[in-house]
Design an enzyme around this catalytic site. Sequence first.
Site, PDB file in Angstrom:
ATOM      1  CG  HIS A  20      -3.870  -3.403   3.320  1.00  0.00           C
ATOM      2  ND1 HIS A  20      -2.803  -2.946   4.052  1.00  0.00           N
ATOM      3  CD2 HIS A  20      -4.521  -2.315   2.871  1.00  0.00           C
ATOM      4  CE1 HIS A  20      -2.809  -1.624   4.056  1.00  0.00           C
ATOM      5  NE2 HIS A  20      -3.842  -1.210   3.339  1.00  0.00           N
ATOM      6  CD  GLU A  79      -1.474  -5.840   5.645  1.00  0.00           C
ATOM      7  OE1 GLU A  79      -1.246  -6.299   4.513  1.00  0.00           O
ATOM      8  OE2 GLU A  79      -1.561  -4.624   5.871  1.00  0.00           O
ATOM      9  CB  CYS A 103      -0.960  -0.055   1.186  1.00  0.00           C
ATOM     10  SG  CYS A 103      -2.327   1.079   0.965  1.00  0.00           S
TER      11      CYS A 103
END
Length: 513
Positions: free
Chosen positions: A169, A171, A81
């Site tokens: 993202h 994660e 990002c």
Amino acid sequence: MNEQIVILDFGSQYTQVIARRVRECNVYSTIVHFNTPAAKIAAMKPSGIILSGGPSSVYAPKAPLPDENIFNLGVPVLGICFGVQLLAQFLGGKVEKGQKREYGKGTLTIKDKSCALFSKLPKSLQVWNSHGDKLTKIPNGFKPVAVTENSEYAAIENRAKKFFGLQFHPEVVHTPRGKEILANFVHGVCGCGKNWTMRNYLEQAVEEIRAQVRQEKVILGLSGGVDSSVAAALLHKAIGSQLTCIFVNNGLLRAREADVVREVFGRNFKMKLQYENSSALFLKKLKGVTDPETKRKIIGRAFVDVFQAATKRAGKAKFLAQGTLYPDVIESVPIAGNPAALIKSHHNVGGLPKNMKFQLVEPLKNLFKDEVRLLGLELGLPKEIVWRQPFPGPGLAVRILGEVSPKRCEILRNADAIVVEEMKASGLYYKIWQSFAVLLPVRSVGVMGDERTYDYTIAIRAVESQDGMTADWVKLPYDLLEKLASRIINEVKGVNRCVFDITSKPPGTIEWE
Ligand code: XMP
């Protein structure tokens, strides 16, 4: 701990999540401040570097920027990002304000299946986006490898340099296969093995504790909570009888809590356990007090006094052990107000006075909570302790609204025991963040048999949460609620009414106080 991934924190609320995901791949990870000098990072010998997301724009005047030499260390880099925008900014690409903010779910289409990040993944993936700025030109040497509806550069790579960038993202849980992308980075690109396991950590931690402590004595304040319990078991394994655990019964513990601690640590582990029963002292000091902050202060101060006296009785010790965790020691980047960093400082009662001259042993300070639990299991602690729900330091006092008298403690303790028992029986206890009873200061009229009653109300609270910072109430099944209410009202003398709390946090808090 030879191999590690270094994560540069640019203030994303997800930085710690990245670190945890990497560790779930059995690779150690460390979070450092965004402007850590490249030489210092090089000295850490990272196998790879991850640039976190962050709330800023790379072109903003006060944007957090890394030392540009991190791109010359010859180490693979993954920008996430804000991190990919940094890659672009530093290496000759271009970032501009996007026409449309890309936020929420998106579909990633992989254009170049040979990109190592997407090895063994399908051509199309659900991903989570959260960015306003947009990459409009990628740097020389890079090529686009995946796109989303809104972004032609959703994933980019410079294969020769092993630099990668993801606009989304990987994660977060809303990118369901994101962990595989991170695994591809740490194993496939960076070449890390799977060496970070709790078994390896245990062996290494034992050696480190022995090297630090040598022949000296260590004292540990055991609360029965997960962190101090795991720290105690670990230290005991390392230094045996050089460790003395002090367990203070402040009279505000839950049913059987003191017994469980004495049984597990005293009888099973055969630790030197100094049991301080100070119930009477705490309850005397709390007599007549109704203000929540005053209660907390009284309990905090009394704890320090009792603990200090207890350490003197325990004999001269050079070290004090604490169950500090990794999230407490990460220096958070203030720009985003990292929520995980706030919780402890807000809640920790009292702390120990500065004049207690101990050196600290903090054997859990590299671990996240879930890792501490795994370590606890590795050390042979029972599930009852390792998977305990959080319980506040000032104990039942924060759940007794109004005066904390011995009688009212008894009422709450009995009601709480029923909540814990039924939650465990339903299988929900270990699935949610917290479930407990609260004793309210209001009394109301009821009928029991032929008699009119005028008794207290118990509130039942059950919440789901990731870290205690935000929470949602749990929709407990009606038959469980019915059972809880009927058992509490029938079995707990002094209670004639039960209510269920349906407040989320915010605007409510988890505890009532
Ligand atoms: P609140 O009530 O602020 O609680 O929503 C958030 C989380 O913190 C726990 N809590 C405490 N933990 N000492 C602690 O160690 C305290 O004084 C304390 N007060 C609240 C609470 O149980 C919840 O998990």
